[in-house]
Write an enzyme that holds these catalytic residues in place. Sequence first.
Site, short mmCIF file in Angstrom:
data_model
loop_
_atom_site.label_atom_id
_atom_site.label_comp_id
_atom_site.label_asym_id
_atom_site.label_seq_id
_atom_site.Cartn_x
_atom_site.Cartn_y
_atom_site.Cartn_z
N CYS A 1 0.99 -1.05 0.01
CA CYS A 1 0.10 -0.06 -0.05
C CYS A 1 0.95 1.17 0.09
O CYS A 1 1.85 1.41 0.68
CB CYS A 1 -0.72 -0.11 1.18
SG CYS A 1 -1.95 1.29 1.10
N ARG B 1 -9.80 -3.89 -8.64
CA ARG B 1 -10.99 -2.99 -8.96
C ARG B 1 -11.96 -3.59 -9.78
O ARG B 1 -13.21 -3.43 -9.55
CB ARG B 1 -10.34 -1.56 -9.53
CG ARG B 1 -9.73 -0.87 -8.47
CD ARG B 1 -8.98 0.23 -8.96
NE ARG B 1 -7.94 0.12 -9.88
CZ ARG B 1 -7.22 0.91 -10.52
NH1 ARG B 1 -7.62 2.09 -11.05
NH2 ARG B 1 -6.01 0.50 -11.11
N ASN C 1 -1.13 -9.76 -9.41
CA ASN C 1 -2.33 -8.82 -9.27
C ASN C 1 -1.81 -7.49 -9.98
O ASN C 1 -0.68 -7.29 -10.18
CB ASN C 1 -2.23 -8.55 -7.68
CG ASN C 1 -3.16 -7.32 -7.46
OD1 ASN C 1 -2.73 -6.51 -6.47
ND2 ASN C 1 -4.29 -7.39 -7.78
N GLY C 2 -2.76 -6.73 -10.36
CA GLY C 2 -2.37 -5.35 -10.82
C GLY C 2 -3.11 -5.28 -12.39
O GLY C 2 -2.59 -6.01 -13.24
#
Length: 330
Positions: free
Chosen positions: A95, A229, A206-207
Amino acid sequence: MKYQDYLFSVAPMMDWTDRHCRVFHRLMSRRARLYTEMLTTGAVIHGDRRRLLGFDASEHPVALQLGGSDPGDLAAAATIGEDFGYDEINLNVGCPSDRVKDGRFGACLMAEPALVAEGVAAMKRAVTIPVTVKCRIGIDDQDPEVALDVLARSVIAAGADALIVHARKAWLNGLSPKENRDIPPLDYDRVYRLKAALPDVPVIINGGIAGVAEAKRHLDHVDGVMLGRVAYQEPWRLLDVDPELFGEAAPHNTMKDVFAAMVPYIEEQLARGTKLHSMTRHFVGAFHGVPGARAFRRHLAENGVRPGAGIDVLRDAIAQVEDRRALVAA
């Protein structure tokens, strides 16, 4: 730990993946691994644990994501998480927010792999469930070829059971948290190379992954895919997870079926004093691309926040949507 346990997961997302969101997502996939929002070790140790950590039994398998850097605090928080029944403890090393940086946890820990390894080792000694790490490929001026390898090998040596890698750098100096979601370029190949170098360790990518079809392509190179998302903003995509990735039928055929199954949970929560909007805020993308979706969103936005709003608000919103399968390409 089985590699298949990590084949597909929904990312931990601050202010999004709360307990209501996770129950909703579970109704679309029996097999997806779900994650809490990041909780700091201080909140877990000293806060209202039942409010922060409580979850519905239907959410399993569900992991608790922790933010922190003190090995003793991480061990204590992990123990509390295991006692609450979580299936995994995940350490946030990705994060990029200023608040996280100031607290010496999150992506800034990419610069302190030895400290991260100490935290992992402490948690492994404290719990019997898997301990995993979610990181970036690097931060700021780090060379991802070096930084990711050093962090990965450090935490694996400390006992980490799996690595989840967000395939972007995080720029802690000069970019906002929002900009960090999109501006640093994605480098999936770097994650592929990490997996090739660590054949005996589950590596999850991820991403920026747009859906299940794209996830399947990544699975030619890594052990698992984590959607962020897009899983939240277009949750109907999760109906494809079990059939496409696990060869099993989805729990429900359409989003309307999902909501029918969600009603008892919502009614139970309303009876406990939970506000309708705290649940329906997770539903706005449920009918993306389907006739009536805009009316559905508008009805929830206008009526879900009203004092005393009840289940009829949701039913009336769903009635605005054309009754057909809500899986339409974006």
